[in-house]
Write a protein that holds these residues in place. Structure first.
Motif, PDB file in Angstrom:
ATOM      1  N   ASP A  18       0.781  -1.164  -0.190  1.00 58.33           N
ATOM      2  CA  ASP A  18       0.145   0.132   0.156  1.00 58.33           C
ATOM      3  C   ASP A  18       0.816   1.173   0.151  1.00 58.33           C
ATOM      4  O   ASP A  18       2.110   1.294  -0.193  1.00 58.33           O
ATOM      5  N   GLU A  19       0.123   2.278   0.310  1.00 59.70           N
ATOM      6  CA  GLU A  19       1.228   3.754   0.237  1.00 59.70           C
ATOM      7  C   GLU A  19       2.127   3.914   1.427  1.00 59.70           C
ATOM      8  O   GLU A  19       2.862   4.688   1.298  1.00 59.70           O
ATOM      9  N   HIS A  20       2.023   2.795   2.343  1.00 63.25           N
ATOM     10  CA  HIS A  20       2.873   2.984   3.371  1.00 63.25           C
ATOM     11  C   HIS A  20       4.015   2.110   3.304  1.00 63.25           C
ATOM     12  O   HIS A  20       5.178   1.837   4.185  1.00 63.25           O
ATOM     13  N   GLY A  21       4.122   1.052   2.286  1.00 61.90           N
ATOM     14  CA  GLY A  21       5.260   0.092   2.345  1.00 61.90           C
ATOM     15  C   GLY A  21       5.205  -1.001   1.215  1.00 61.90           C
ATOM     16  O   GLY A  21       4.113  -0.881   0.602  1.00 61.90           O
ATOM     17  N   SER A  36       7.384   4.083   1.781  1.00 59.56           N
ATOM     18  CA  SER A  36       6.402   5.338   2.143  1.00 59.56           C
ATOM     19  C   SER A  36       7.092   6.766   2.134  1.00 59.56           C
ATOM     20  O   SER A  36       8.331   6.870   2.439  1.00 59.56           O
ATOM     21  N   VAL A  37       6.375   7.559   1.442  1.00 58.79           N
ATOM     22  CA  VAL A  37       7.179   8.915   1.287  1.00 58.79           C
ATOM     23  C   VAL A  37       7.270   9.676   2.619  1.00 58.79           C
ATOM     24  O   VAL A  37       8.492  10.152   2.770  1.00 58.79           O
ATOM     25  N   ASP A  38       6.548   9.281   3.599  1.00 56.44           N
ATOM     26  CA  ASP A  38       6.702   9.817   4.957  1.00 56.44           C
ATOM     27  C   ASP A  38       7.532   8.994   5.836  1.00 56.44           C
ATOM     28  O   ASP A  38       8.054   9.536   6.989  1.00 56.44           O
ATOM     29  N   ASP A  42       8.791   1.036  11.587  1.00 57.57           N
ATOM     30  CA  ASP A  42       8.858  -0.422  11.551  1.00 57.57           C
ATOM     31  C   ASP A  42       9.195  -1.201  10.482  1.00 57.57           C
ATOM     32  O   ASP A  42       8.885  -2.488  10.350  1.00 57.57           O
ATOM     33  N   ALA A  43       9.923  -0.645   9.670  1.00 53.95           N
ATOM     34  CA  ALA A  43      10.495  -1.201   8.185  1.00 53.95           C
ATOM     35  C   ALA A  43      11.931  -0.463   7.910  1.00 53.95           C
ATOM     36  O   ALA A  43      12.005   0.519   8.428  1.00 53.95           O
ATOM     37  N   ALA A  44      12.482  -1.235   7.162  1.00 55.27           N
ATOM     38  CA  ALA A  44      13.907  -0.551   6.680  1.00 55.27           C
ATOM     39  C   ALA A  44      13.502   0.095   5.235  1.00 55.27           C
ATOM     40  O   ALA A  44      13.185  -0.420   4.583  1.00 55.27           O
ATOM     41  N   ASN A  45      14.468   1.339   5.311  1.00 54.06           N
ATOM     42  CA  ASN A  45      14.287   2.118   4.278  1.00 54.06           C
ATOM     43  C   ASN A  45      15.485   1.622   3.192  1.00 54.06           C
ATOM     44  O   ASN A  45      16.231   0.839   3.503  1.00 54.06           O
TER      45      ASN A  45
END
Length: 141
Positions: A18-21, A36-38, A42-45
């Motif tokens: 989704d737009e979050h990940g 996510s753009v923001d 809770d996840a690695a970029n």
């Protein structure tokens, strides 16, 4: 050019959730990705995943080289920091501190470090275009 029999192949697939990940999948492992753009905590970029790849390369290298040296140790940990210019889409510097709990001599500890740099796949992929500086240190036993 090496024979195709001499080439190792690695695969991974990823999909937007989704737009979050997003979610990546390899072998029997799923990895939650911060796409996510923001941003999300809770996840690695992508840059953190790059650092995770380099850390896995170095820790796996210890597993690979220690029996052959031989080099005895009880644990190993690595801390990494990446830097990228705000207006450039590239990582320019990576610093690390690799801590190994061992009673081996300083010269064997340094030899292990040299082997990690010489034979590390991810290290040698990144090093031509990124300044990588780091050190190995002895941890508590």
């Amino acid at each position: 050019m090496p024979d195709t029999e001499d080439i190792k192949t690695f695969t991974l697939s990823a999909r937007r959730v989704d737009e979050h990940g997003s979610l990546a999948h390899t072998k029997e492992a799923d990895i939650v990705l911060d796409t996510s753009v923001d941003g999300r905590v809770d996840a690695a970029n992508p840059v953190e995943l790059l650092l995770a790849s380099l850390s896995a390369c170095m820790l796996k290298g210890i597993e690979r080289h220690s029996p052959a040296m031989p080099f005895a140790y009880s644990s190993a940990a690595i801390s990494l920091t990446a830097r990228r210019p705000a207006l450039e889409a590239r990582v320019t510097e990576i610093d690390y501190v690799l801590t190994v709990d061992t009673t081996e001599s300083d010269s064997k500890l340094e030899l292990l470090h040299k082997n990690l740099l010489k034979f590390g796949t991810i290290y040698n992929t990144l090093a031509p275009g990124t300044t990588i500086t780091g050190r190995i240190q002895r941890g508590a036993n």
